[in-house]
Motif scaffolding. Structure first.
Motif, short mmCIF file in Angstrom:
data_model
loop_
_atom_site.label_atom_id
_atom_site.label_comp_id
_atom_site.label_asym_id
_atom_site.label_seq_id
_atom_site.Cartn_x
_atom_site.Cartn_y
_atom_site.Cartn_z
N ALA A 192 0.82 -1.21 0.00
CA ALA A 192 0.00 0.00 0.00
C ALA A 192 0.86 1.26 0.00
O ALA A 192 0.56 2.23 -0.70
N GLY A 193 1.93 1.23 0.80
CA GLY A 193 2.82 2.40 0.85
C GLY A 193 3.47 2.68 -0.48
O GLY A 193 3.54 3.84 -0.93
N VAL A 194 3.97 1.61 -1.14
CA VAL A 194 4.59 1.79 -2.45
C VAL A 194 3.56 2.28 -3.47
O VAL A 194 3.84 3.15 -4.29
N SER A 195 2.35 1.74 -3.43
CA SER A 195 1.30 2.14 -4.35
C SER A 195 0.90 3.59 -4.13
O SER A 195 0.67 4.35 -5.08
N LEU A 196 0.79 3.99 -2.87
CA LEU A 196 0.44 5.37 -2.54
C LEU A 196 1.47 6.35 -3.08
O LEU A 196 1.12 7.35 -3.72
N TYR A 197 2.74 6.03 -2.85
CA TYR A 197 3.81 6.90 -3.34
C TYR A 197 3.82 6.96 -4.87
O TYR A 197 3.99 8.02 -5.47
N GLY A 198 3.64 5.78 -5.49
CA GLY A 198 3.64 5.74 -6.96
C GLY A 198 2.53 6.56 -7.56
O GLY A 198 2.72 7.28 -8.54
N ALA A 199 1.32 6.46 -6.97
CA ALA A 199 0.19 7.22 -7.50
C ALA A 199 0.40 8.72 -7.31
O ALA A 199 0.09 9.53 -8.20
N GLN A 200 0.94 9.12 -6.16
CA GLN A 200 1.21 10.54 -5.94
C GLN A 200 2.24 11.06 -6.92
O GLN A 200 2.11 12.18 -7.44
N ARG A 201 3.24 10.26 -7.20
CA ARG A 201 4.27 10.68 -8.16
C ARG A 201 3.69 10.81 -9.57
O ARG A 201 3.97 11.79 -10.28
N VAL A 202 2.87 9.83 -9.97
CA VAL A 202 2.23 9.91 -11.28
C VAL A 202 1.35 11.15 -11.37
O VAL A 202 1.35 11.88 -12.37
N GLY A 203 0.58 11.44 -10.30
CA GLY A 203 -0.29 12.60 -10.30
C GLY A 203 0.47 13.92 -10.40
O GLY A 203 0.12 14.79 -11.20
N LYS A 204 1.53 14.04 -9.63
CA LYS A 204 2.32 15.28 -9.66
C LYS A 204 3.03 15.46 -10.99
O LYS A 204 3.13 16.58 -11.51
N GLN A 205 3.54 14.36 -11.56
CA GLN A 205 4.19 14.47 -12.85
C GLN A 205 3.18 14.80 -13.94
O GLN A 205 3.50 15.54 -14.87
N THR A 206 1.96 14.29 -13.82
CA THR A 206 0.92 14.64 -14.80
C THR A 206 0.64 16.13 -14.74
O THR A 206 0.52 16.79 -15.78
N GLN A 207 0.53 16.67 -13.52
CA GLN A 207 0.33 18.11 -13.39
C GLN A 207 1.47 18.89 -14.04
O GLN A 207 1.25 19.85 -14.78
N ALA A 208 2.69 18.46 -13.79
CA ALA A 208 3.86 19.16 -14.34
C ALA A 208 3.87 19.09 -15.85
O ALA A 208 4.15 20.09 -16.54
N TYR A 209 3.57 17.92 -16.41
CA TYR A 209 3.59 17.78 -17.87
C TYR A 209 2.48 18.59 -18.52
O TYR A 209 2.68 19.16 -19.60
N LEU A 210 1.33 18.66 -17.90
CA LEU A 210 0.23 19.45 -18.46
C LEU A 210 0.58 20.94 -18.46
O LEU A 210 0.31 21.64 -19.44
N ILE A 211 1.19 21.41 -17.39
CA ILE A 211 1.53 22.84 -17.28
C ILE A 211 2.71 23.18 -18.18
O ILE A 211 2.66 24.10 -18.99
N ASN A 212 3.80 22.42 -18.03
CA ASN A 212 5.02 22.73 -18.78
C ASN A 212 4.91 22.38 -20.26
O ASN A 212 5.61 22.96 -21.10
N GLY A 213 4.05 21.43 -20.58
CA GLY A 213 3.92 21.01 -21.97
C GLY A 213 2.85 21.76 -22.75
O GLY A 213 2.61 21.46 -23.92
N TYR A 214 2.21 22.74 -22.11
CA TYR A 214 1.12 23.45 -22.76
C TYR A 214 1.57 24.12 -24.06
O TYR A 214 0.85 24.12 -25.06
#
Length: 449
Positions: A391-413
């Motif tokens: 669960a801990g690894v999954s939680l961290y992985g999902a948070q990382r995917v979410g934050k990177q998605t935010q970064a890619y959407l903003i920086n890749g606009y």
């Protein structure tokens, strides 16, 4: 030291063909309209916050469609900025006088020289600005930067060899990333001065983007000279005569440059400003959706962690992790309302695979299903420990995917198929060595990164 380009007289016309130039122009216009339409899909409150950006985009679209090519003049007081422009017009358009700082505010006038052949699709606008060293310097400095960012070409006026302060001002103007010509006015007062000597005084960074051909000597308002007058009766007297303005080198250089690459300069500068607006819009979206984005990531991350913690089968854990990450990405894309493109998708798949790989490593390092069954007799402690780790690894992985998605959407606009960065990169790839813009390609490429 930058290599000098061929003589402009023998340089070929703009290497981007007419059809290609029209295509670039059309794509730039579509880029602006696409951004405007995207903003119209945002929440009303966010649209209200972006009214200034929408106004800038509308102005850029109008400038691009009308083909308004802007040339801004800068310099210190008493260097003759207004006099140079008046000499180009061959009439006193801009105010000049014996007092310093006759120009108090920027003023622009359309320039339509009769010899401007082949420039029917462009309207040339000359902008006179206040001296860079006048009172209220901080406000004037801000104004100068704004004008420089909007101009398609900069003329920096000096009177004789450049001073240390003028070299610093040149360096500051170069931060705008716009092509620049140095105009040495009052050259009649320095008979031994030439472009090569002025070029030698420039710092290396300036020499890399300028050549001696970019330094033009003029005398917009030559000083009166004493002449000897012989009368029919044999008398001789001395009188003063004002020579005609020597502005032809500047006039010729401007017209040749605009004819050779004026359209490309206009489109590229427009896209640079669109890029700045796009980045500003992306930052507003990020701020506006900050709380919602954080809540969305937290919700999916906790759900993913809980499902994987209670699931006893490894292959189901991986499937759950993949689906949760994909749903999270899709929800964030819908929330931010920003376009995605292939480069972003490839990067996001990399983050998803990294998240799944971490989960697989944990799965392989924990007991298999058969061992899990055997542990039932020993109690639930081993199973709980394994579930919490997953669960801990999954939680961290999902948070990382979410934050990177935010970064890619903003920086890749700006990198969408019609994004400003994409179109700028396409133009930079087509530049040829004889073009003024060619010497700026590395600097512009660095801005894209």
């Amino acid at each position: 030291m930058a290599q000098s380009p061929p003589d402009v007289q023998s340089a070929p016309r703009e290497n981007i063909s007419a059809s290609e130039s029209v295509t670039v122009h059309q794509r730039a216009h579509l880029s602006i309209q696409t951004v405007i339409k995207q903003v119209e899909t945002f929440p009303v409150l966010l649209q209200t916050e972006l009214q200034n950006q929408l106004g800038i985009l509308s102005g850029l679209s109008l400038k691009l469609n009308q083909g308004i090519f802007q040339i801004a003049t800068f310099g210190f007081v008493s260097r003759g900025k207004s006099a140079v422009l008046n000499a180009l017009f061959a009439e006193p358009i801009f105010p000049v006088g014996p007092l310093n700082g006759e120009t108090q505010w920027p003023r622009s006038v359309r320039w339509s020289p009769e010899i401007a052949k082949g420039l029917s699709d462009l309207q040339i606008e000359l902008i006179d600005t206040p001296g860079l060293d006048e009172i209220e310097g901080q406000g004037r400095a801000q104004m100068a930067q704004e004008i420089a960012q909007a101009a398609d070409l900069i003329l920096f006026i000096i009177a004789g060899p450049p001073t240390a302060l003028e070299l610093e001002a040149l360096k500051a103007l170069r931060q705008s990333g716009r092509p620049l010509l140095i105009v040495v006015n009052k050259a009649d007062l320095y008979p031994d001065l030439d472009a090569a000597r002025v070029y030698e005084r420039l710092a290396v960074p300036l020499q890399q983007v300028l050549t001696p051909q970019d330094i033009l000597l003029t005398s917009a308002a030559p000083a009166p000279v004493e002449i000897r007058v012989e009368w029919p009766d044999g008398r001789t007297t001395n009188d003063w005569e004002t020579p005609p303005a020597n502005i032809e080198p500047l006039r010729s250089a401007l017209l040749q440059l605009i004819q050779r690459e004026g359209r490309t300069l206009l489109v590229l500068n427009t896209l640079l400003q669109v890029q700045s607006v796009e980045r500003d819009i992306a930052e507003h979206v990020q701020t506006y959706e900050a709380q919602s984005g954080k809540a969305c990531i937290g919700q999916y991350a906790r759900l993913k962690a809980a499902l994987i913690a209670v699931c006893p089968l490894s292959f189901l854990d991986v499937t759950i992790g993949l689906l949760a990450d994909l749903l999270l990405i899709g929800t964030l894309v819908k929330l931010y309302r920003l376009p995605t493109h292939r480069h972003q998708v490839n990067q996001l798949w990399g983050q998803i695979l990294l998240s799944l790989a971490s989960l697989v490593v944990v799965e392989m390092s924990t007991p298999t299903l058969s061992n899990w069954v055997s542990h039932i007799s020993l109690g639930f402690l081993p199973w709980v420990g394994t579930g919490l780790l997953q669960a801990g690894v999954s939680l961290y992985g999902a948070q990382r995917v979410g934050k990177q998605t935010q970064a890619y959407l903003i920086n890749g606009y700006t990198w969408s198929p019609l994004g400003a960065s994409t179109l700028i990169q396409d133009i930079l790839k087509q530049l040829q060595p004889q073009m003024v813009l060619y010497r700026l390609r590395q600097e512009l490429s660095a801005q894209l990164e």
